[in-house]
Design a protein around this motif. Structure first.
Motif, short mmCIF file in Angstrom:
data_model
loop_
_atom_site.label_atom_id
_atom_site.label_comp_id
_atom_site.label_asym_id
_atom_site.label_seq_id
_atom_site.Cartn_x
_atom_site.Cartn_y
_atom_site.Cartn_z
N PRO A 149 -13.51 -48.99 57.61
CA PRO A 149 -12.17 -48.62 57.38
C PRO A 149 -11.09 -49.36 58.15
CG PRO A 149 -13.87 -46.83 57.60
CD PRO A 149 -14.63 -47.95 57.82
N PRO A 150 -10.07 -49.93 57.57
CA PRO A 150 -9.20 -50.65 58.28
C PRO A 150 -7.92 -49.82 59.05
CG PRO A 150 -8.49 -50.89 56.06
CD PRO A 150 -10.09 -50.07 56.15
N VAL A 151 -7.24 -50.25 59.83
CA VAL A 151 -6.55 -49.76 60.42
C VAL A 151 -5.13 -50.30 60.20
CG1 VAL A 151 -5.22 -48.65 62.57
CG2 VAL A 151 -7.96 -48.56 62.16
N ASP A 152 -3.87 -49.82 59.80
CA ASP A 152 -2.56 -50.41 59.69
C ASP A 152 -2.04 -50.58 60.99
OD1 ASP A 152 0.09 -51.38 59.33
OD2 ASP A 152 0.26 -50.21 57.14
N LEU A 153 -2.18 -51.65 61.82
CA LEU A 153 -1.73 -51.45 63.14
C LEU A 153 0.04 -51.61 63.33
CD1 LEU A 153 -4.35 -54.04 64.79
CD2 LEU A 153 -4.02 -51.46 65.10
N ALA A 154 0.60 -51.96 62.05
CA ALA A 154 2.03 -52.15 62.06
C ALA A 154 2.50 -50.55 62.05
CB ALA A 154 2.61 -53.06 61.22
N HIS A 155 2.06 -49.83 61.03
CA HIS A 155 2.18 -48.43 60.80
C HIS A 155 1.86 -47.61 62.13
CE1 HIS A 155 3.29 -44.89 58.37
NE2 HIS A 155 1.99 -44.32 58.74
N ASN A 156 0.66 -47.88 62.76
CA ASN A 156 0.05 -47.00 63.76
C ASN A 156 0.47 -47.89 65.00
OD1 ASN A 156 -1.84 -44.80 62.48
ND2 ASN A 156 -2.31 -46.54 61.38
N ALA A 157 1.89 -48.05 65.32
CA ALA A 157 2.21 -48.53 66.28
C ALA A 157 2.70 -47.57 67.62
CB ALA A 157 3.41 -49.35 65.92
N PRO A 158 2.92 -48.08 68.82
CA PRO A 158 3.25 -47.07 69.65
C PRO A 158 4.33 -45.93 69.30
CG PRO A 158 2.74 -49.19 70.61
CD PRO A 158 2.71 -49.41 69.12
N VAL A 159 4.17 -44.85 69.64
CA VAL A 159 5.30 -43.91 69.52
C VAL A 159 6.50 -43.82 70.83
CG1 VAL A 159 5.76 -41.51 68.92
CG2 VAL A 159 3.77 -42.72 67.95
N PRO A 160 7.64 -43.37 70.46
CA PRO A 160 8.54 -43.56 71.68
C PRO A 160 8.01 -42.20 72.75
CG PRO A 160 9.81 -44.20 69.74
CD PRO A 160 8.44 -43.65 69.32
#
Length: 415
Positions: A149-160
């Motif tokens: 299962p891959p992870v979309d690292l652009a979507h799952n980026a740090p949250v403010p």
């Protein structure tokens, strides 16, 4: 190359989210990708990613002749060369639809913990773990690969930081509280046991730990889990377990966590946020991801099988004691997990492997007669499955997710 991707449904869930995000990623590599299915909550994500959506007929049974006909029509209209079904019902329908299309191949991805024995052996298959792939090869399947299962690292980026703080305030989690987050479908099969153990354990943790458990998701086991949470809160004399329900965007939950409890794709998404990951399984299995345990998860997937359900609470308590008492361990394993997901589970790398799989399947497409023969050989196994399912229903033992009830990992532990 033109591909029609058919998730098993479009409600919130790991397999279908993977299907959509990988489709968008292969589109970005030059593949023409369309999503086919029944409308659901994930249509929002499909629209966000700019993917075309084609609505499927409502099936009365699976495989559905109406769905097969609609798939064949969509493939002909769009000139699709690949029909890609996720989990067994769409996979079978893609196989049947492609059988009469000379230039189109049907392929399948199964992210369940075992593969339906009636899925035709000639159908190219991707599974989520090396262990399941090994079992399929032993059973005689030649065209099987692994796509974790891959992870979309652009979507799952740090949250403010302000969004994280707002999320914790929303659920009345204090700044000194140790927040465990579980983002999961509330399914009875595979998942409920671990969640119920975590809920009951949270009420018994020392008050000085200030542990809070937040469960994000919805599903058939909702009422059972709600009652367990109410019991835990009553026993503790304060709110220690909160059910957040289904969140269309669970990213702030991951970001707000001090540790994450999960399995499968949800567990991997937690790593993108540099969080300590406690992998949940069955029969009392809980394990912290660290340097020692990582090779096990690479082999069997983000899941495990223990020896005794009754040991689950002790196993989880031991892990939490270690994390709460040693903040430096939280930082170390969180950083390790982030490095791991970037190097091994990025969506971009998965998209490249997916395109290679499509190309290989097209080159090896069997003849129509071979596909008919393969489907015919699968019929007895499918008939046995339907017979057994009717018997289970008659005796009140029906399940909603048959191939998560008998994981390959559990079968091998039993042997």
């Amino acid at each position: 190359m033109k591909v029609i991707v058919f998730p098993h449904d479009l409600d919130m869930g790991g397999s279908q989210l993977n299907a959509i995000e990988i489709a968008a990623a292969v589109r970005d590599l030059g593949v023409d990708a369309t999503i086919f299915g029944r409308p659901g909550a994930l249509n929002t994500r499909i629209a966000e990613l700019g993917l075309e959506f084609v609505e499927a007929p409502r099936p009365r049974r699976r495989p559905s002749p109406a769905v097969v006909s609609a798939l064949r029509g969509a493939a002909t209209h769009r000139g699709a060369t690949v029909l890609h079904g996720y989990e067994w019902p769409p996979a079978l329908e893609c196989y049947l639809a492609s059988a009469r299309l000379h230039a189109t191949v049907g392929v399948s991805t199964v992210m369940s913990m075992s593969v339906a024995p009636f899925l035709p052996r000639r159908m190219p298959l991707l599974v989520g773990t090396e262990q399941i792939a090994d079992a399929e090869r032993v059973a005689g399947r030649a065209e099987v690969g692994v796509l974790e299962p891959p992870v979309d690292l652009a979507h799952n980026a740090p949250v403010p930081a302000e969004e994280v703080a707002s999320f914790r305030r929303r659920f009345e989690v204090g700044t000194r509280d140790f927040l465990i987050v579980c983002v999961s479908r509330l399914a009875r099969e595979l998942k409920a046991e671990g969640m119920l153990t975590a809920i009951s354990s949270t009420a018994d943790f020392p008050a000085s730990w200030r542990v809070r458990l937040l469960i994000v998701g919805d599903g058939p086991a909702r009422e059972e889990i709600r009652q367990a949470a109410a019991t835990a809160n009553s026993k503790a004399g304060r709110t220690v377990v909160t059910l957040a329900g289904q969140l269309m965007d669970p990213r702030p939950a991951y970001a707000a966590a001090d540790a994450v409890l999960g399995m499968g794709g949800s567990a991997l998404r937690a790593l993108a946020y540099s969080k300590p990951l406690i992998v949940q399984g069955e029969r009392g299995f809980f394990s912290l991801l660290d340097e020692a345990s990582a090779p096990t998860f690479f082999w069997q997937g983000w899941y495990g099988v223990g020896s005794d359900v009754a040991q689950g609470s002790a196993n989880l308590t031991r892990i939490l004691d270690h994390l709460v008492s040693h903040p430096e361990v939280c930082r170390t394993v969180g950083t390790m997990g982030r490095t791991l997901v970037v190097e091994r589970f990025s969506l971009t790398a998965a998209a490249r492997r997916q395109v290679e799989f499509y190309e290989s399947a097209l080159e090896a497409k069997p003849s129509t007669s071979a596909m008919v023969a393969g489907g015919t050989r699968a019929l007895p196994a499918y008939a046995r499955y339907q017979r057994d399912k009717k018997l289970r229903r008659a005796f009140g033992r029906a399940t909603t997710d048959d191939f998560n009830t008998k994981p390959v990992a559990a079968a091998r532990v039993a042997r």
